[in-house]
Motif scaffolding. Sequence first.
Motif, mmCIF file in Angstrom:
data_model
loop_
_atom_site.group_PDB
_atom_site.id
_atom_site.type_symbol
_atom_site.label_atom_id
_atom_site.label_comp_id
_atom_site.label_asym_id
_atom_site.label_seq_id
_atom_site.Cartn_x
_atom_site.Cartn_y
_atom_site.Cartn_z
ATOM 1 N N ASP A 12 17.676 65.579 35.129
ATOM 2 C CA ASP A 12 18.289 64.746 34.139
ATOM 3 C C ASP A 12 18.777 65.525 32.678
ATOM 4 O O ASP A 12 19.872 65.232 32.333
ATOM 5 C CB ASP A 12 17.205 63.827 33.717
ATOM 6 C CG ASP A 12 17.567 62.349 33.642
ATOM 7 O OD1 ASP A 12 18.526 62.145 34.352
ATOM 8 O OD2 ASP A 12 16.875 61.442 33.393
ATOM 9 N N GLN A 16 22.501 66.164 30.727
ATOM 10 C CA GLN A 16 22.689 66.042 29.582
ATOM 11 C C GLN A 16 23.323 67.183 28.806
ATOM 12 O O GLN A 16 24.216 67.230 28.117
ATOM 13 C CB GLN A 16 21.548 65.439 28.779
ATOM 14 C CG GLN A 16 21.178 64.125 29.199
ATOM 15 C CD GLN A 16 19.816 63.840 28.051
ATOM 16 O OE1 GLN A 16 19.713 63.896 27.256
ATOM 17 N NE2 GLN A 16 19.030 62.976 29.012
ATOM 18 N N SER A 170 11.496 61.569 27.653
ATOM 19 C CA SER A 170 12.702 62.115 27.665
ATOM 20 C C SER A 170 13.557 62.253 26.414
ATOM 21 O O SER A 170 13.286 61.584 25.444
ATOM 22 C CB SER A 170 13.691 61.151 28.853
ATOM 23 O OG SER A 170 13.560 60.143 28.198
#
Length: 623
Positions: A12, A16, A170
């Motif tokens: 993840d 990004q 996160s």
Amino acid sequence: MGKIVLFLPNDDMIGQAMQILRNQEYFIDVMKRVDTEHIVEEAKAAVEDGADVIIARGNQAMYIKQNLTVPVVDIRATGQELGLLLTKAKAVSGRERPRIAVIANKNMLPDTTHMGEIYGVELLVYVARSNIDVRLLVRKIAEQQPDVIIGGSNVIKAAEEFQIPTVYFSLTQDGLREAFRVAEMMKYAREIEKKGNAQIKALTDHSFTGILRTDKNGRVILANELMKSILQKREIAGKEIRRLFPGLEEWEIRRVLEEGGAVHSSYAVINDHAVNLIITPIVVENTVEGMILFCYPVKKLQKTSMEVQRQEKVRQFSFEDVFHESQKMQQCLHLARAYMQSGSPILILGEAGTEKRELALILYHCSELKYAPSWAADCEILDEIQQEEQIFAEFLEKKRAADCEKQVLFLWNIEFLTKRNQARLCDYLNRFRQEERNETASGALKLIATGSNVKVLEKTGEFSRELYYLISGLTLEIPALRYRKEDMEQALEQYFERYKKKYHRYFSMTKGAKNLILEQPWYGNFIELERFCEKMILISDYRMIREEFVQRLLNMEEKQETDADRTDVLPEEIMNLTEKELEEWERINRLLERYHGDRQKIADELGISKVTLWRKMKRYEMK
């Protein structure tokens, strides 16, 4: 050029980061997904491949910092990112004002002041210091009955056991952008530092001075080529300075590193180089961050093949051989190091049993004279004719006739040199002084003498005043053991262990027994203390040596000394003394012998004035 390396724990965050880099806002040389258990080995590999800066988050960043010295930039959550996590956790709880626990490394969190009020939650913040603590920490937090826990993968895994809802900690792109910005600034600073270090290295490598820098723990960071040549070592980075320079005292290093003391200079012989050492602390905002050692070569010692063979047969000498935990002895050794550079006579004074001879030999073997021929004579065991033969005919006359280089003469117990031979030694020393002054000397003489009461004998006229002033300019006075409690304790432990092993009698000693031994004056100094320890090991019937046994042993020693001092027939003038008066008479007699009639020392020992001592001696008809 150095590299910026980015380590992230999941795909993840990799996605990004790639989105930011596609926009060409920042440049990262290496980006990699890494599990926490492999982070240290991956970081080491990156450093070997040229990483100048590493970006990581949470536990991964913490482990890299603990194991490597490379700069690490932490990926921190911004206040906005934490706010989004709290909003998500509130929705998961379904309550109007839920209790939310946040577990994260300290370096991941922004300022959380007023966060709970702003987002309508009861916020509990816990700092996770390592993976080992996480499960126990979650159990402790569960007792507070939180509605939701926010944390990393390890926290979420631990929270499942307690069936508490969780939200993964996160980050959005904001935290990554800030980390990239800081990393680029850090890389720029590192490049400037590298250029500066390269310039300094170019200067130091062409210097005629050996230069070495350490960190605040005394470990070498860098050294120039001359220093490596003097030490005869190519790889010295990371080594302790005290191991590279055994001549440096522990207290000297402490003085610089811990106290930021003034510049300290010392003299030493390192691998046949006579050098002067200057050490100065590196102080940044009143904090010592390390030190720089400058090594100025004085001369390279020359030796013949015969001298090399002779040197290989003798044991190595070092100032570490002398007990020097006490401040008094440290000061004495500090003077000794300074005197090593001089060619003038050195006089070493001390009571019987102190390290006079040991220090004399250390001054010889640790100086630039270590390869010079030497001769030793004990004046106490030689009569006048033997002194004349061994000191003058055998050594001094042959030296003058041989046209040789500098030689060393050791005279033990110089106060026993007869008056006639004192005059002859004066004549030789004066001639050598004159020849050296006129630069006509074929070879110089270094005299190292030891003695006990030379000062007293000079004042009473029993020792030549001229000779005293010729040899006493550089005087080292070794303190008696009773004034060196730290050294006494160290010696006691060493002797106790030595004789335990020698006689295979593995005893222990109570604190009371040890303290009783340390309270004794030990007028025979190290010799008396060592013999006492040997006797204690030999005759003890119990594995635990207690205070009572030590006291009995001390009483035995005192009785033996008293019996040795008594004659079979007491002088008539003391036959009628009381027991108390007889004890006083015996004690004064012992002190007269010990201090060679020095009334001031005897009075000091008894705690009385010289006048009172004179009256007592007159009463007992003592001379």
